[in-house]
Design an enzyme around this catalytic site. Structure first.
Site, PDB file in Angstrom:
ATOM      1  N   GLY A  12       0.836  -1.213   0.000  1.00  0.00           N
ATOM      2  CA  GLY A  12       0.000   0.000   0.000  1.00  0.00           C
ATOM      3  C   GLY A  12       0.861   1.248   0.000  1.00  0.00           C
ATOM      4  O   GLY A  12       1.769   1.392   0.824  1.00  0.00           O
ATOM      5  N   GLY A  13       0.559   2.149  -0.940  1.00  0.00           N
ATOM      6  CA  GLY A  13       1.347   3.377  -1.087  1.00  0.00           C
ATOM      7  C   GLY A  13       0.572   4.619  -0.701  1.00  0.00           C
ATOM      8  O   GLY A  13       0.894   5.716  -1.128  1.00  0.00           O
ATOM      9  N   SER A  42      -2.955   6.954  -4.736  1.00  0.00           N
ATOM     10  CA  SER A  42      -3.736   6.281  -3.690  1.00  0.00           C
ATOM     11  C   SER A  42      -4.878   7.179  -3.258  1.00  0.00           C
ATOM     12  O   SER A  42      -4.808   8.406  -3.387  1.00  0.00           O
ATOM     13  CB  SER A  42      -2.847   6.007  -2.478  1.00  0.00           C
ATOM     14  OG  SER A  42      -1.731   5.271  -2.874  1.00  0.00           O
ATOM     15  N   ALA A  47      -8.197  13.206   0.172  1.00  0.00           N
ATOM     16  CA  ALA A  47      -8.724  13.707   1.454  1.00  0.00           C
ATOM     17  C   ALA A  47      -8.753  15.227   1.428  1.00  0.00           C
ATOM     18  O   ALA A  47      -7.826  15.873   0.942  1.00  0.00           O
ATOM     19  CB  ALA A  47      -7.888  13.194   2.611  1.00  0.00           C
ATOM     20  N   GLY A  49     -10.771  17.690   4.057  1.00  0.00           N
ATOM     21  CA  GLY A  49     -11.006  18.616   5.167  1.00  0.00           C
ATOM     22  C   GLY A  49      -9.889  18.823   6.149  1.00  0.00           C
ATOM     23  O   GLY A  49      -9.633  19.940   6.590  1.00  0.00           O
ATOM     24  N   TRP A 165       1.788  -3.335  -8.882  1.00  0.00           N
ATOM     25  CA  TRP A 165       1.801  -4.763  -8.539  1.00  0.00           C
ATOM     26  C   TRP A 165       0.605  -5.021  -7.632  1.00  0.00           C
ATOM     27  O   TRP A 165       0.385  -4.279  -6.671  1.00  0.00           O
ATOM     28  CB  TRP A 165       3.066  -5.128  -7.768  1.00  0.00           C
ATOM     29  CG  TRP A 165       4.287  -5.328  -8.599  1.00  0.00           C
ATOM     30  CD1 TRP A 165       4.980  -4.374  -9.280  1.00  0.00           C
ATOM     31  CD2 TRP A 165       4.974  -6.566  -8.805  1.00  0.00           C
ATOM     32  NE1 TRP A 165       6.059  -4.933  -9.908  1.00  0.00           N
ATOM     33  CE2 TRP A 165       6.085  -6.282  -9.631  1.00  0.00           C
ATOM     34  CE3 TRP A 165       4.771  -7.874  -8.383  1.00  0.00           C
ATOM     35  CZ2 TRP A 165       6.981  -7.275 -10.036  1.00  0.00           C
ATOM     36  CZ3 TRP A 165       5.675  -8.860  -8.783  1.00  0.00           C
ATOM     37  CH2 TRP A 165       6.760  -8.560  -9.610  1.00  0.00           C
ATOM     38  N   HIS A 359     -18.627   6.351   2.707  1.00  0.00           N
ATOM     39  CA  HIS A 359     -17.417   7.168   2.762  1.00  0.00           C
ATOM     40  C   HIS A 359     -16.234   6.459   3.423  1.00  0.00           C
ATOM     41  O   HIS A 359     -15.099   6.607   2.985  1.00  0.00           O
ATOM     42  CB  HIS A 359     -17.741   8.449   3.543  1.00  0.00           C
ATOM     43  CG  HIS A 359     -16.593   9.383   3.661  1.00  0.00           C
ATOM     44  ND1 HIS A 359     -15.880   9.840   2.565  1.00  0.00           N
ATOM     45  CD2 HIS A 359     -16.008   9.967   4.751  1.00  0.00           C
ATOM     46  CE1 HIS A 359     -14.934  10.667   2.976  1.00  0.00           C
ATOM     47  NE2 HIS A 359     -14.969  10.747   4.292  1.00  0.00           N
ATOM     48  N   ARG A 394     -16.538   7.095  12.989  1.00  0.00           N
ATOM     49  CA  ARG A 394     -15.275   7.847  12.978  1.00  0.00           C
ATOM     50  C   ARG A 394     -15.540   9.342  12.949  1.00  0.00           C
ATOM     51  O   ARG A 394     -16.414   9.804  12.216  1.00  0.00           O
ATOM     52  CB  ARG A 394     -14.467   7.450  11.744  1.00  0.00           C
ATOM     53  CG  ARG A 394     -13.300   8.354  11.484  1.00  0.00           C
ATOM     54  CD  ARG A 394     -12.522   7.941  10.261  1.00  0.00           C
ATOM     55  NE  ARG A 394     -13.128   8.327   9.013  1.00  0.00           N
ATOM     56  CZ  ARG A 394     -12.948   9.501   8.404  1.00  0.00           C
ATOM     57  NH1 ARG A 394     -12.237  10.453   8.963  1.00  0.00           N
ATOM     58  NH2 ARG A 394     -13.511   9.741   7.231  1.00  0.00           N
ATOM     59  N   GLY A 396     -14.619  13.055  11.743  1.00  0.00           N
ATOM     60  CA  GLY A 396     -13.905  13.673  10.634  1.00  0.00           C
ATOM     61  C   GLY A 396     -12.521  14.111  11.112  1.00  0.00           C
ATOM     62  O   GLY A 396     -12.370  14.584  12.238  1.00  0.00           O
ATOM     63  N   ASN A 398     -10.029  12.275  11.917  1.00  0.00           N
ATOM     64  CA  ASN A 398      -9.314  11.263  12.705  1.00  0.00           C
ATOM     65  C   ASN A 398      -8.728  10.149  11.849  1.00  0.00           C
ATOM     66  O   ASN A 398      -7.900   9.383  12.327  1.00  0.00           O
ATOM     67  CB  ASN A 398     -10.254  10.629  13.748  1.00  0.00           C
ATOM     68  CG  ASN A 398     -10.126  11.314  15.105  1.00  0.00           C
ATOM     69  OD1 ASN A 398      -9.296  12.210  15.282  1.00  0.00           O
ATOM     70  ND2 ASN A 398     -10.929  10.889  16.059  1.00  0.00           N
TER      71      ASN A 398
HETATM   72  C1  LIG Z   1     -12.821  11.777  -0.733  1.00  0.00           C
HETATM   73  C2  LIG Z   1     -12.273  11.486   0.633  1.00  0.00           C
HETATM   74  C3  LIG Z   1     -11.968  12.525   1.488  1.00  0.00           C
HETATM   75  C4  LIG Z   1     -11.473  12.261   2.763  1.00  0.00           C
HETATM   76  N1  LIG Z   1     -11.183  13.307   3.592  1.00  0.00           N
HETATM   77  C5  LIG Z   1     -10.671  13.043   4.823  1.00  0.00           C
HETATM   78  C6  LIG Z   1     -10.325  14.113   5.705  1.00  0.00           C
HETATM   79  O1  LIG Z   1     -10.434  15.276   5.383  1.00  0.00           O
HETATM   80  N2  LIG Z   1      -9.839  13.786   6.919  1.00  0.00           N
HETATM   81  C7  LIG Z   1      -9.666  12.495   7.340  1.00  0.00           C
HETATM   82  O2  LIG Z   1      -9.199  12.265   8.455  1.00  0.00           O
HETATM   83  N3  LIG Z   1      -9.971  11.464   6.502  1.00  0.00           N
HETATM   84  C8  LIG Z   1     -10.463  11.712   5.268  1.00  0.00           C
HETATM   85  N4  LIG Z   1     -10.770  10.669   4.437  1.00  0.00           N
HETATM   86  C9  LIG Z   1     -10.385   9.307   4.821  1.00  0.00           C
HETATM   87  C10 LIG Z   1      -8.883   9.122   4.572  1.00  0.00           C
HETATM   88  O3  LIG Z   1      -8.478   9.892   3.476  1.00  0.00           O
HETATM   89  C11 LIG Z   1      -8.522   7.675   4.308  1.00  0.00           C
HETATM   90  O4  LIG Z   1      -9.081   6.857   5.300  1.00  0.00           O
HETATM   91  C12 LIG Z   1      -7.010   7.469   4.310  1.00  0.00           C
HETATM   92  O5  LIG Z   1      -6.369   8.405   3.482  1.00  0.00           O
HETATM   93  C13 LIG Z   1      -6.660   6.055   3.897  1.00  0.00           C
HETATM   94  O6  LIG Z   1      -5.269   5.972   3.778  1.00  0.00           O
HETATM   95  P1  LIG Z   1      -4.573   4.559   3.640  1.00  0.00           P
HETATM   96  O7  LIG Z   1      -3.112   4.803   3.539  1.00  0.00           O
HETATM   97  O8  LIG Z   1      -5.047   3.654   4.705  1.00  0.00           O
HETATM   98  O9  LIG Z   1      -5.135   3.946   2.271  1.00  0.00           O
HETATM   99  P2  LIG Z   1      -5.193   4.517   0.709  1.00  0.00           P
HETATM  100  O10 LIG Z   1      -4.739   5.901   0.662  1.00  0.00           O
HETATM  101  O11 LIG Z   1      -6.520   4.150   0.255  1.00  0.00           O
HETATM  102  O12 LIG Z   1      -4.081   3.615   0.060  1.00  0.00           O
HETATM  103  C14 LIG Z   1      -4.249   2.230  -0.143  1.00  0.00           C
HETATM  104  C15 LIG Z   1      -3.048   1.713  -0.924  1.00  0.00           C
HETATM  105  O13 LIG Z   1      -3.100   0.303  -0.976  1.00  0.00           O
HETATM  106  C16 LIG Z   1      -2.759  -0.142  -2.258  1.00  0.00           C
HETATM  107  N5  LIG Z   1      -3.393  -1.464  -2.419  1.00  0.00           N
HETATM  108  C17 LIG Z   1      -4.658  -1.815  -2.094  1.00  0.00           C
HETATM  109  N6  LIG Z   1      -4.840  -3.128  -2.329  1.00  0.00           N
HETATM  110  C18 LIG Z   1      -3.672  -3.605  -2.817  1.00  0.00           C
HETATM  111  C19 LIG Z   1      -3.238  -4.883  -3.251  1.00  0.00           C
HETATM  112  N7  LIG Z   1      -4.041  -5.940  -3.208  1.00  0.00           N
HETATM  113  N8  LIG Z   1      -1.984  -4.987  -3.730  1.00  0.00           N
HETATM  114  C20 LIG Z   1      -1.150  -3.924  -3.777  1.00  0.00           C
HETATM  115  N9  LIG Z   1      -1.518  -2.690  -3.352  1.00  0.00           N
HETATM  116  C21 LIG Z   1      -2.752  -2.553  -2.888  1.00  0.00           C
HETATM  117  C22 LIG Z   1      -3.243   0.933  -3.200  1.00  0.00           C
HETATM  118  O14 LIG Z   1      -2.496   0.938  -4.373  1.00  0.00           O
HETATM  119  C23 LIG Z   1      -2.965   2.192  -2.363  1.00  0.00           C
HETATM  120  O15 LIG Z   1      -1.647   2.623  -2.595  1.00  0.00           O
HETATM  121  C24 LIG Z   1     -11.270  10.921   3.171  1.00  0.00           C
HETATM  122  C25 LIG Z   1     -11.582   9.880   2.307  1.00  0.00           C
HETATM  123  C26 LIG Z   1     -12.105  10.158   1.065  1.00  0.00           C
HETATM  124  C27 LIG Z   1     -12.493   8.991   0.181  1.00  0.00           C
END
Ligand SMILES: Cc1cc2nc3c(=O)[nH]c(=O)nc-3n(C[C@H](O)[C@H](O)[C@H](O)COP(=O)(O)OP(=O)(O)OC[C@H]3O[C@@H](n4cnc5c(N)ncnc54)[C@H](O)[C@@H]3O)c2cc1C
Length: 589
Positions: A12-13, A42, A47, A49, A165, A359, A394, A396, A398
């Site tokens: 995950g990136g 990703s 995100a 707010g 990948w 969301h 959750r 907002g 967090n």
């Molecule tokens: C539109 C939007 C706005 C948001 N605004 C806010 C905000 O203002 N404040 C807040 O706190 N939260 C917010 N959130 C929530 C927050 O942005 C996300 O929960 C958080 O960024 C998720 O980060 P992450 O690193 O866990 O996953 P992601 O950023 O989703 O990254 C997942 C990574 O996993 C990789 N991956 C997935 N499956 C596989 C696989 N099988 N093999 C290889 N790679 C894989 C993908 O390539 C990606 O790089 C928002 C969410 C959305 C959708």
């Protein structure tokens, strides 16, 4: 074939994955980062707010501190969050924000030159740090710059990137994770990876629903891969529906709009939230689950407007006009751009048509506050994980904090574990890892060949569309036993039909249709865990509202749901919530 070896692997990136990889690299542990998309694509980049930390930089938040942040988070979770984990997160928050600032994150500033904060996420005063309405973009680029810097300054290739990948399977032997299998999307080749520790940071599973703010890549497969290897998913029934998504496209219209003072109005121009007792006081900055339910009720009672693109769909309006052009341009320019490009309206002059949409996935891979799963050497962080700090709902701001804090912790603990494995303090693993990995690789190869050679009559998009409609119709904001039971039956039918999918395009290079078939299995299995958890939880708590069990029931359900994968269908179990200084109280409004 000999597996590819890396000391540690992050899958995950997004923000959690990048932060974890940086921590491993900082601790001189060699790390490979595998991502199915280029890291900057990703979902974290979307995100808007902001990110919470009790900095106390705003005159209205001088007396803020981590205890207040912890209390708000636990109260917001409807007391389902583990209190030790929440305390850890809120205590670490300020340190992590300052670290990001020192790494160059362009946070907005107040008149004193300090990091600016806005009201958001249930605090009732400004606690959320932000970078206009593009906070995820600013954070992700800041972390990626650090990755690039580490690779260049250190002049070493100890942080290896495998972009595009897809990880399809993890390999576990004697309760320890010894590696994984990845598909190189560019050439269609599968490879086995051998390693000492793996961190799963694969994001949310919003795309099991049709109307969602999540990116197309958030299919749920990232949660399903450990699930298929007997790691339970926790609290999957808790799905956050954001109150304000743009009608037609369901792009997020940030809570920051309401934090800045935007109004929600019905078809008579009334601020209808004052009619409902749970939103009467906090109005537009009440918690998300409450506002989403009240918008839906208002629409059901005839206060909605008709969506011209979809007659079954209704919406309400988000009015920002009274904020004035200057404020909209300086604080919400991204939202204005989204409205102009995707709905042809300018929020400076017209209200925005909005409706609730999926969301956030509160549940995820079961892990503790050290990000450890039940499998040794396997860690989880970010939205894919369920620590649990968000419980049933959750706040907002967090989630971004969760990715940064627990990304760091996962990196730290995986580094210690991997160093133990490398230098011998961890008991020796099985000697025949290469053979086991090779067997797993052959098994994955056979699976892919059978999909490519299938002559079945089903296709991916039909099953995906039916899944999305099912989840929206029967597993949405309001739920009941009858609808959930029929959803569970339907999922089983879809899982059966999945076995008969065939592809039109059968070549290996950049075969996205193959990728979608593999991902669809993840979506179906994750959806099944959501439905089963929702059906078994006969109470209303946080984001789960059961019309047949309308009250919270601490006596029977103040516990985490665990879902285990099996070929016959999901199996449920429960585990205690870690309580602490904050006694569960009835919800106050
Ligand atoms: C539109 C939007 C706005 C948001 N605004 C806010 C905000 O203002 N404040 C807040 O706190 N939260 C917010 N959130 C929530 C927050 O942005 C996300 O929960 C958080 O960024 C998720 O980060 P992450 O690193 O866990 O996953 P992601 O950023 O989703 O990254 C997942 C990574 O996993 C990789 N991956 C997935 N499956 C596989 C696989 N099988 N093999 C290889 N790679 C894989 C993908 O390539 C990606 O790089 C928002 C969410 C959305 C959708």
């Amino acid at each position: 074939m000999k597996p590819i070896y890396h000391d540690t692997i992050v899958v995950g990136g997004g923000l959690a994955g990048l932060r974890a990889a940086l921590e491993l690299d900082r601790r001189n542990v060699k790390v490979a980062l595998i991502s199915k998309v280029y890291p900057l694509r990703s979902h974290s980049v979307a995100a808007q707010g902001g990110i919470n930390a009790a900095l106390g930089n705003h005159p209205r938040s001088y007396y803020d501190n981590w205890e207040k942040h912890a209390f708000d988070t636990i109260k917001g979770s409807d007391y389902l969050a583990d209190q030790d984990a929440v305390i850890r997160m809120t205590k670490e928050a300020v340190k992590r924000i300052v670290e990001l600032e020192h790494w160059g994150c362009p946070f907005d500033r107040n008149d004193e030159g300090k990091i600016a904060q806005r009201p958001f996420g249930g605090a009732g005063f400004p606690r959320t740090c932000y970078s206009t309405d593009k906070t995820g973009h600013a954070l992700l680029h800041t972390l990626y710059e650090q990755i690039v810097k580490f690779r260049q300054v250190a002049e070493r290739q100890e942080l290896t990137l495998y972009n595009e990948w897809l990880v399809t399977r993890i390999v576990v032997e004697n309760g320890r994770c010894i590696g994984l299998i990845g598909l190189d999307i560019k050439n269609g080749n599968l490879s086995a990876f051998k390693t000492n520790a793996v961190i799963f940071a694969t994001g949310g599973s919003g795309r099991v629903y049709g109307k969602t703010t999540n990116a197309l890549i958030n299919t749920g497969m990232g949660m399903a891969v450990p699930y298929w290897a007997d790691v339970p998913l926790k609290e999957m029934e808790f799905i956050q529906f954001h109150p304000t998504t743009l009608v037609g496209k369901n792009i997020l219209i940030t809570e920051g709009c309401r934090g800045e003072g935007g109004y929600l109005i019905n078809n008579k121009g009334e601020r209808f939230l004052e009619k409902y007792k749970d939103s009467k006081k906090a109005m537009e900055v009440a918690q998300r689950d409450i506002i989403s339910r009240n918008i839906t009720k208002e629409i059901m009672e005839g206060g909605g407007l008709k969506d011209p693109t979809d007659f079954a769909s209704r919406y309400v309006l988000l009015d920002l006009r009274h904020l004035g052009e200057d404020r909209i341009m300086s604080r919400l320019s991204g939202i204005r751009e989204i409205c102009m490009k995707f709905a042809g309206i300018d929020p400076v002059y017209e209200p925005i048509p909005v409706q609730p949409g999926q969301h956030y996935t509160m549940g995820g891979i079961d892990c503790n506050k050290d990000c450890e799963t039940q499998i040794k050497g396997l860690y989880a962080a970010g939205e894919a994980a369920c620590v649990s700090v968000h419980g049933a709902n959750r706040l907002g701001g967090n989630s971004l904090l969760d990715t940064i804090v627990f990304g760091t912790i996962a990196g730290e603990n995986a580094a210690n574990y991997a160093q133990g494995a490398i230098y011998g303090s961890v008991p020796p693993r099985c000697n025949n890892k290469d053979r086991i990995l090779d067997d797993a690789l052959k098994c994955e190869n056979r699976k892919i060949e059978s999909i490519l050679n299938s002559n079945g009559k089903e296709n991916t998009s039909n099953i995906k569309e039916e899944l999305n409609k099912l989840m929206e119709g029967k597993v949405g904001i309001f739920r009941n036993a009858e609808a959930l039971k029929s959803a569970l039956n339907k999922i089983k039918q879809l899982q059966e039909r999945y076995k008969n999918i065939s592809l039109n395009y059968k070549k290996c290079k950049i075969n996205l249709s193959l990728m979608w078939v593999l991902e669809l299995k993840g979506s179906l299995d994750v959806a099944e865990a959501i439905i089963a958890g929702a059906l078994a939880r006969e109470e209303s708590r946080g984001s789960q509202f059961r019309t047949d069990f309308t009250e919270r029931n601490d006596e029977d359900f103040l516990k985490h749901t665990l879902a285990y994968y099996s070929d016959e269908g999901v199996k449920l179990d429960y585990k205690e919530v870690v309580l602490g200084p904050f006694e569960p109280k009835a919800r106050e409004y």
